[in-house]
Design an enzyme around this catalytic site. Structure first.
Site, PDB file in Angstrom:
ATOM      1  N   PHE A 160       0.846  -1.193   0.000  1.00 25.58           N
ATOM      2  CA  PHE A 160       0.000   0.000   0.000  1.00 25.58           C
ATOM      3  C   PHE A 160       0.882   1.245   0.000  1.00 25.58           C
ATOM      4  CE2 PHE A 160      -2.378  -3.481   1.781  1.00 25.58           C
ATOM      5  CZ  PHE A 160      -3.655  -3.336   1.249  1.00 25.58           C
ATOM      6  N   VAL A 188       2.349  -1.771   4.472  1.00 26.23           N
ATOM      7  CA  VAL A 188       2.060  -0.352   4.320  1.00 26.23           C
ATOM      8  C   VAL A 188       3.384   0.397   4.307  1.00 26.23           C
ATOM      9  CG1 VAL A 188       0.876   1.603   5.380  1.00 26.23           C
ATOM     10  CG2 VAL A 188      -0.093  -0.699   5.589  1.00 26.23           C
ATOM     11  N   CYS A 189       3.585   1.242   3.310  1.00 29.45           N
ATOM     12  CA  CYS A 189       4.843   2.005   3.219  1.00 29.45           C
ATOM     13  C   CYS A 189       4.978   2.947   4.404  1.00 29.45           C
ATOM     14  CB  CYS A 189       4.884   2.819   1.930  1.00 29.45           C
ATOM     15  SG  CYS A 189       6.238   4.021   1.922  1.00 29.45           S
ATOM     16  N   VAL A 190       6.107   2.840   5.105  1.00 24.33           N
ATOM     17  CA  VAL A 190       6.275   3.618   6.338  1.00 24.33           C
ATOM     18  C   VAL A 190       6.270   5.123   6.076  1.00 24.33           C
ATOM     19  CG1 VAL A 190       8.812   3.351   6.299  1.00 24.33           C
ATOM     20  CG2 VAL A 190       7.642   3.914   8.440  1.00 24.33           C
ATOM     21  N   ALA A 211       2.828   6.268   5.104  1.00 24.02           N
ATOM     22  CA  ALA A 211       1.903   6.087   6.226  1.00 24.02           C
ATOM     23  C   ALA A 211       2.085   7.178   7.280  1.00 24.02           C
ATOM     24  CB  ALA A 211       2.095   4.710   6.851  1.00 24.02           C
TER      25      ALA A 211
END
Lengths: 100, 137, 130
Positions: C39, C77-79, C82
């Site tokens: 994501f 989820v891409c840090v 996010a």
């Protein structure tokens, strides 16, 4: 290669970009808002017909139905697939390019 | 897919910078991805060509100008930036409107060479057809 | 066959996440493996457990969580994306001095390298976005 297009050709240029850069022998799948390009009698119908002389064009049935478009309105030669068919197209082709 | 396999990754850029975050976040993937030693290229198609225009100045829109980062791509061994000629022409642009992005060729005594390759639509279609992974944002 | 999936848009605003979910389900039904769903951009919004759609609407976050649980799908989820958009797990909340976290079950926060790895490990990478 499988090319997917998810934008209406009447709003964005994704389909145009795809048709310009997809080589002969490609599979092109219209999904989401892209399905509205598959209908007969539009200004882009001749482009699709020409493309289908060397490539195949598919449309995602669930997205077509969601927009109230029936299969008898499709440009001749465009094939309808369901999500399983989408998966098959992705698997059969060596790579996938999504024209967003 | 076995360890050590090299795949052809292409980042397909079709959106202008700043209006949306796609160009910036695409560049972030390119930089991180460089560590994976894959065969990487970038394509600039349609409005994507605006990502690499010269003279970007963002001081009055409150956003960071990230265009200088493209100049660093050569240091990450990313040296293939394909620009579609037709996209430039349609927009009244030429290669002179683009940044001079270069890399140093280690196989040629570190000679400085242009990373930007302006190609025709037909040539680009061939390059795209040869890719394994196409990242679109 | 192994599929990797990239989702660039949040739920509800755009069909991307719905399409990706239906594709993933169809792939699994056909005996394929969905190796990872990554994501990115506003796609990270798919991972908020605070999403509370009306009862007659689908709960996209819950659908992904269920898929992850039932079929061992890695939801990443891409840090960076996010944190920019307020999607935090307990760890990131602590690190950033926030008093709440909202990462839904089955999702994990990690780096962009996970996307590249998904491209390398998967036979096909599918992109759903705007």
């Amino acid at each position: 290669m499988l090319h997917t297009v998810n934008k209406s050709p009447f709003e964005r240029n994704s389909l145009d970009a795809c048709l310009g850069l997809a080589k002969a022998g490609s599979a092109i799948l219209l999904i989401e808002d892209g399905v509205v390009g598959a209908i007969k009698g539009t200004t882009i119908e001749s482009k699709l017909t020409e493309t289908m002389q060397s490539s195949k064009i598919y449309v995602l049935g669930p997205d077509l139905a969601a927009r109230g478009l029936s299969e008898d309105k499709l440009v001749d030669g465009i094939q309808v697939v369901d999500y399983g068919g989408f998966v098959d197209l992705a698997a059969e082709n060596t790579a996938v390019q999504s024209w967003l | 897919m076995s360890e050590g396999t090299i795949k052809k990754f292409m980042y397909v850029n079709r959106k202008p910078p700043y209006g949306t975050v796609y160009a910036l976040e695409s560049l972030e993937v390119v930089l991180i991805g460089a560590a994976f030693d894959q065969d990487v290229s970038l394509a600039f198609i349609g409005d994507g060509v605006y990502q690499i225009t010269k003279g970007q100045s963002t001081s009055d829109i409150g956003m960071k100008n990230f265009s200088p980062t493209y100049n660093a791509l050569g240091d990450y061994d990313i040296t293939k930036l394909y620009v579609e000629q037709e996209s430039l022409t349609e927009r009244g642009l030429s290669v002179d409107d683009l940044m001079d992005i270069v890399y140093e060729d280690e196989d040629d005594d570190w000679a400085e060479k242009p990373s930007i390759r302006v190609v025709s639509r037909a040539e680009l279609a061939d390059v795209i057809a040869g890719q394994d992974i196409l990242l679109n944002f | 066959m192994k599929f990797g999936i990239l989702i660039n848009e949040g739920p509800y605003q755009h069909q991307a996440s719905d399409s990706a979910y239906l594709f993933a389900k169809a792939a699994i039904d056909k005996g394929h493996e969905v190796f990872r769903v990554f994501f990115y951009h506003d796609g990270v919004q798919n991972a908020t457990c605070l999403s509370s759609p009306p009862q007659d609407d689908r709960n996209i976050t819950a659908l992904w969580s269920e898929l992850a649980k039932e079929h061992n799908v890695d939801l990443v989820v891409c840090v960076a994306a996010a944190l920019r958009r307020g999607i935090l797990d307990e760890n990131e909340a602590k690190r950033n001095g926030k008093d709440a976290h909202n990462l839904a079950d089955g999702f994990r926060i990690s780096g962009l390298g996970q996307l590249i790895e998904a491209g390398i490990q998967s036979d096909r990478l599918m992109v759903f976005g705007d």
